[in-house]
Motif scaffolding. Structure first.
Motif, PDB file in Angstrom:
ATOM      1  N   ALA A 121     -10.087 -15.471   1.722  1.00 30.17           N
ATOM      2  CA  ALA A 121     -10.722 -15.172   3.006  1.00 30.17           C
ATOM      3  C   ALA A 121     -12.194 -15.565   2.937  1.00 30.17           C
ATOM      4  N   TYR A 122     -12.585 -16.468   3.828  1.00 31.94           N
ATOM      5  CA  TYR A 122     -13.947 -16.979   3.840  1.00 31.94           C
ATOM      6  C   TYR A 122     -14.508 -16.901   5.257  1.00 31.94           C
ATOM      7  N   ALA A 123     -15.832 -16.787   5.344  1.00 30.28           N
ATOM      8  CA  ALA A 123     -16.515 -16.717   6.631  1.00 30.28           C
ATOM      9  C   ALA A 123     -17.672 -17.710   6.638  1.00 30.28           C
ATOM     10  N   VAL A 124     -17.884 -18.335   7.781  1.00 33.84           N
ATOM     11  CA  VAL A 124     -18.972 -19.295   7.955  1.00 33.84           C
ATOM     12  C   VAL A 124     -19.783 -18.886   9.182  1.00 33.84           C
ATOM     13  N   GLY A 125     -21.071 -18.677   8.997  1.00 32.66           N
ATOM     14  CA  GLY A 125     -21.961 -18.455  10.128  1.00 32.66           C
ATOM     15  C   GLY A 125     -22.192 -17.017  10.520  1.00 32.66           C
ATOM     16  N   VAL A 126     -21.683 -16.041   9.763  1.00 33.58           N
ATOM     17  CA  VAL A 126     -21.901 -14.637  10.123  1.00 33.58           C
ATOM     18  C   VAL A 126     -23.367 -14.280   9.878  1.00 33.58           C
ATOM     19  N   ALA A 127     -24.034 -13.756  10.886  1.00 30.83           N
ATOM     20  CA  ALA A 127     -25.437 -13.382  10.774  1.00 30.83           C
ATOM     21  C   ALA A 127     -25.591 -11.863  10.915  1.00 30.83           C
ATOM     22  N   PRO A 128     -26.518 -11.255  10.161  1.00 32.44           N
ATOM     23  CA  PRO A 128     -27.423 -11.876   9.198  1.00 32.44           C
ATOM     24  C   PRO A 128     -26.759 -12.265   7.878  1.00 32.44           C
ATOM     25  N   ALA A 129     -25.591 -11.679   7.551  1.00 34.64           N
ATOM     26  CA  ALA A 129     -24.873 -12.039   6.325  1.00 34.64           C
ATOM     27  C   ALA A 129     -23.446 -11.536   6.437  1.00 34.64           C
ATOM     28  N   ALA A 130     -22.527 -12.224   5.772  1.00 38.75           N
ATOM     29  CA  ALA A 130     -21.120 -11.812   5.785  1.00 38.75           C
ATOM     30  C   ALA A 130     -20.946 -10.493   5.047  1.00 38.75           C
ATOM     31  N   GLY A 131     -20.108  -9.637   5.602  1.00 39.84           N
ATOM     32  CA  GLY A 131     -19.798  -8.369   4.969  1.00 39.84           C
ATOM     33  C   GLY A 131     -18.412  -8.396   4.341  1.00 39.84           C
ATOM     34  N   PRO A 132     -17.977  -7.288   3.734  1.00 36.45           N
ATOM     35  CA  PRO A 132     -16.691  -7.268   3.027  1.00 36.45           C
ATOM     36  C   PRO A 132     -15.467  -7.392   3.916  1.00 36.45           C
ATOM     37  N   VAL A 133     -15.585  -7.133   5.226  1.00 39.09           N
ATOM     38  CA  VAL A 133     -14.444  -7.367   6.114  1.00 39.09           C
ATOM     39  C   VAL A 133     -14.422  -8.799   6.628  1.00 39.09           C
ATOM     40  N   ASP A 134     -15.504  -9.543   6.369  1.00 39.00           N
ATOM     41  CA  ASP A 134     -15.563 -10.950   6.758  1.00 39.00           C
ATOM     42  C   ASP A 134     -15.070 -11.871   5.647  1.00 39.00           C
ATOM     43  N   GLN A 135     -15.392 -11.534   4.412  1.00 35.64           N
ATOM     44  CA  GLN A 135     -15.145 -12.469   3.314  1.00 35.64           C
ATOM     45  C   GLN A 135     -14.905 -11.720   2.006  1.00 35.64           C
ATOM     46  N   THR A 136     -13.837 -12.087   1.310  1.00 30.94           N
ATOM     47  CA  THR A 136     -13.599 -11.581  -0.034  1.00 30.94           C
ATOM     48  C   THR A 136     -13.309 -12.714  -1.007  1.00 30.94           C
ATOM     49  N   ARG A 137     -13.449 -13.959  -0.529  1.00 30.72           N
ATOM     50  CA  ARG A 137     -13.134 -15.166  -1.308  1.00 30.72           C
ATOM     51  C   ARG A 137     -11.685 -15.071  -1.780  1.00 30.72           C
ATOM     52  N   THR A 138     -11.403 -15.348  -3.032  1.00 30.76           N
ATOM     53  CA  THR A 138     -10.026 -15.283  -3.536  1.00 30.76           C
ATOM     54  C   THR A 138      -9.827 -13.988  -4.306  1.00 30.76           C
ATOM     55  N   ASP A 139      -8.787 -13.251  -3.951  1.00 28.72           N
ATOM     56  CA  ASP A 139      -8.539 -11.969  -4.596  1.00 28.72           C
ATOM     57  C   ASP A 139      -7.079 -11.594  -4.427  1.00 28.72           C
ATOM     58  N   LEU A 140      -6.716 -10.445  -4.954  1.00 27.90           N
ATOM     59  CA  LEU A 140      -5.353  -9.924  -4.822  1.00 27.90           C
ATOM     60  C   LEU A 140      -5.313  -8.956  -3.653  1.00 27.90           C
ATOM     61  N   LEU A 141      -4.595  -9.329  -2.597  1.00 25.44           N
ATOM     62  CA  LEU A 141      -4.443  -8.429  -1.464  1.00 25.44           C
ATOM     63  C   LEU A 141      -3.395  -7.369  -1.761  1.00 25.44           C
ATOM     64  N   GLN A 142      -2.219  -7.805  -2.263  1.00 27.04           N
ATOM     65  CA  GLN A 142      -1.156  -6.873  -2.636  1.00 27.04           C
ATOM     66  C   GLN A 142      -0.491  -7.329  -3.930  1.00 27.04           C
ATOM     67  N   GLY A 143      -0.109  -6.370  -4.723  1.00 30.20           N
ATOM     68  CA  GLY A 143       0.650  -6.639  -5.937  1.00 30.20           C
ATOM     69  C   GLY A 143       1.277  -5.343  -6.405  1.00 30.20           C
ATOM     70  N   PHE A 144       2.575  -5.177  -6.154  1.00 29.85           N
ATOM     71  CA  PHE A 144       3.219  -3.917  -6.513  1.00 29.85           C
ATOM     72  C   PHE A 144       4.616  -4.157  -7.070  1.00 29.85           C
ATOM     73  N   VAL A 145       5.101  -3.150  -7.774  1.00 31.92           N
ATOM     74  CA  VAL A 145       6.471  -3.131  -8.288  1.00 31.92           C
ATOM     75  C   VAL A 145       7.190  -1.976  -7.610  1.00 31.92           C
ATOM     76  N   GLU A 146       8.445  -2.217  -7.242  1.00 29.93           N
ATOM     77  CA  GLU A 146       9.229  -1.234  -6.490  1.00 29.93           C
ATOM     78  C   GLU A 146      10.591  -1.067  -7.148  1.00 29.93           C
ATOM     79  N   VAL A 147      11.050   0.178  -7.233  1.00 28.89           N
ATOM     80  CA  VAL A 147      12.360   0.485  -7.801  1.00 28.89           C
ATOM     81  C   VAL A 147      13.130   1.333  -6.797  1.00 28.89           C
ATOM     82  N   THR A 148      14.380   0.953  -6.539  1.00 27.42           N
ATOM     83  CA  THR A 148      15.231   1.678  -5.590  1.00 27.42           C
ATOM     84  C   THR A 148      16.419   2.279  -6.309  1.00 27.42           C
ATOM     85  N   ALA A 149      16.654   3.559  -6.054  1.00 24.50           N
ATOM     86  CA  ALA A 149      17.815   4.257  -6.605  1.00 24.50           C
ATOM     87  C   ALA A 149      18.440   5.074  -5.477  1.00 24.50           C
TER      88      ALA A 149
END
Length: 452
Positions: A121-149
């Motif tokens: 997630a990248y942002a271009v032109g946000v003034a005065p500066a991009a915040g964490p809801v605008d840009q996180t660059r490359t990261d892990l959004l979700q990563g989980f393990v699930e077990v069903t019984a």
């Protein structure tokens, strides 16, 4: 307004689907991609040759017990503001570009499942500066393990949470960086009701690559029972660094909620009430909200309109510095809460919200919305969606915050591609004129969303 890409409707010509009304229907592609079940594609009778089938069901063993599903989203969004925050923002005239890519891999091995979804997630032109809801660059959004019984499913890891209509816990899909949690969740099926138990900490998006972390100060836990027409829930919330009325301290808040939702003929309704109690610093918490939504569709009328009326009352604090805190905390609500332009969040307001959606063509829709906002109490101010105070009471005599109009156009250009645009204007009312800058906010939004 967010449309859903409804793949089944675009494949309606498939012979297998035409032969029987009970034929398998592919899942609707929504914001919560982890909810999709493509296992039925193991049966060739459920295939119709669409090119995405090769991505949705990939057998890894000859018996089909181990298989994976892949997909993702590419989104580009432009927003252009004039007089942001009624002219009081650090950059009242702002225009920027959000870009987001969220591919995923969903691996199934019998009762065990692993779901991984990175984000760029990248942002271009946000003034005065991009915040964490605008840009996180490359990261892990979700990563989980699930077990069903049997009827029980346990999921652990980084995951998005979407409860009910996302009044209190949502995916924050509208902004560029969605919200995820680190924690554990258990779902138990009891007849047609699903009971979810969970404990999680919200993930704090940061501006660098692979640097998102669990919040060290916030935690969420609770139980949510979702039935066919009735939801009942309890949510616990803790914030060691909360701030209300100029006071910073520990907040522990408990929310009891009841939601009634159903449909009859062309009518649909959704009514939800929440009561909150707990402690903040040396104050008792007593807050509440009541929201309602009633809609009626007219499928036989020209343009097949669907009219909706929403009405919300959300409490605020009557006396700053008193022994009781009446400010409602929406916790982790959906992004774009009241529309594409949402400078006000769900705290200390009364909101009236009529809208209509018109089907100009089968793949083209127009939405028109009007909104009006009043203070619930003059002893408190107005807040943004995350719950930050953006305008204090300041001795204002009026409760009327302002009115807003918004029009949005959505075109399903291809089965996988949606193009949309919106135009919004928020006219300041007497309360805003009495407490600071009060220019009319305008916003234009343009969005392209490719999803498979």
């Amino acid at each position: 307004m967010r449309k859903l890409l409804l793949l089944p409707a675009l494949l309606a010509s498939a012979p297998a689907l035409a032969q029987s009304c009970e034929a398998w229907q592919p899942p609707t592609l929504t914001n919560t991609r982890y909810d999709e079940d493509w296992s039925a594609l193991a049966d060739p009778a459920n295939r119709n040759g669409h090119w995405t089938e090769h991505l949705k069901y990939v057998p890894l063993t000859s018996d089909g017990q181990v298989w994976l599903s892949t997909g993702g989203e590419l989104r580009a969004r432009v927003e252009s503001f004039s007089n942001n925050l009624w002219g009081g923002a650090a950059a009242p005239a702002d225009a920027y570009l959000w870009t987001r890519a969220t591919p995923y891999v969903d691996l199934h091995a019998g009762p065990v499942r692993a779901f991984v979804q990175p984000i760029a997630a990248y942002a271009v032109g946000v003034a005065p500066a991009a915040g964490p809801v605008d840009q996180t660059r490359t990261d892990l959004l979700q990563g989980f393990v699930e077990v069903t019984a049997g009827p029980v499913t346990v999921r652990g890891g980084r995951q998005m949470l979407s409860l009910g209509t996302e009044r209190l816990v949502g995916t924050r899909y509208g902004p560029n960086v969605p919200l995820a949690f680190d924690g554990v969740r258990s779902d138990v099926a009891v007849g047609k009701t699903k009971v979810s138990l969970f404990y999680a900490q919200p993930v704090q998006a940061r501006l660098g690559t692979f640097d998102d972390r669990s919040s060290p100060t916030k935690a969420l836990w609770g139980a949510y029972a979702a039935g066919p027409t009735l939801d009942v829930y309890y949510l616990g919330y803790r914030n060691r660094a909360a701030s209300f009325g100029g006071i910073t301290g520990r907040e522990e808040r408990h929310s009891l909620g009841l939601r009634s939702h159903s449909a009859a003929g062309d009518w649909r309704w959704n009514v939800e009430g929440v009561f909150q109690f707990g402690r903040f610093a040396d104050q008792d918490i007593r807050a509440w909200t009541l929201g309602s939504e009633v809609s009626r569709s007219f499928p036989q009328a020209p343009l097949k309109p669907r009219a909706t009326l929403r009405f919300n009352v959300i409490s605020g604090d009557r006396h700053a510095g008193g022994h009781t805190l009446g400010t409602f905390n929406a916790l982790f609500p959906k992004g774009k809460y009241f529309g594409e332009l949402s400078p006000i969040g769900p705290t200390n307001i009364i909101n009236l919200h009529p809208s209509v959606i018109l089907a100009l063509r089968d793949n083209l829709s127009l939405g028109v919305t009007g909104m009006a906002y009043w203070l619930y109490t003059k002893g408190d101010g107005i807040y943004d969606i995350p719950g930050n105070l953006i305008r204090g009471p300041g001795g204002a005599q009026s409760r009327f915050i302002g009115k807003e109009v918004e029009a949005s156009l959505s075109w399903q250009a291809l089965p996988e591609l949606e193009l949309s645009t919106s135009l919004s204007a928020f006219d300041a009312g007497a309360y805003l004129r009495e407490t600071g800058p009060a220019r009319t906010i305008t916003m234009v939004g343009l969005e392209a969303n490719f999803r498979i």
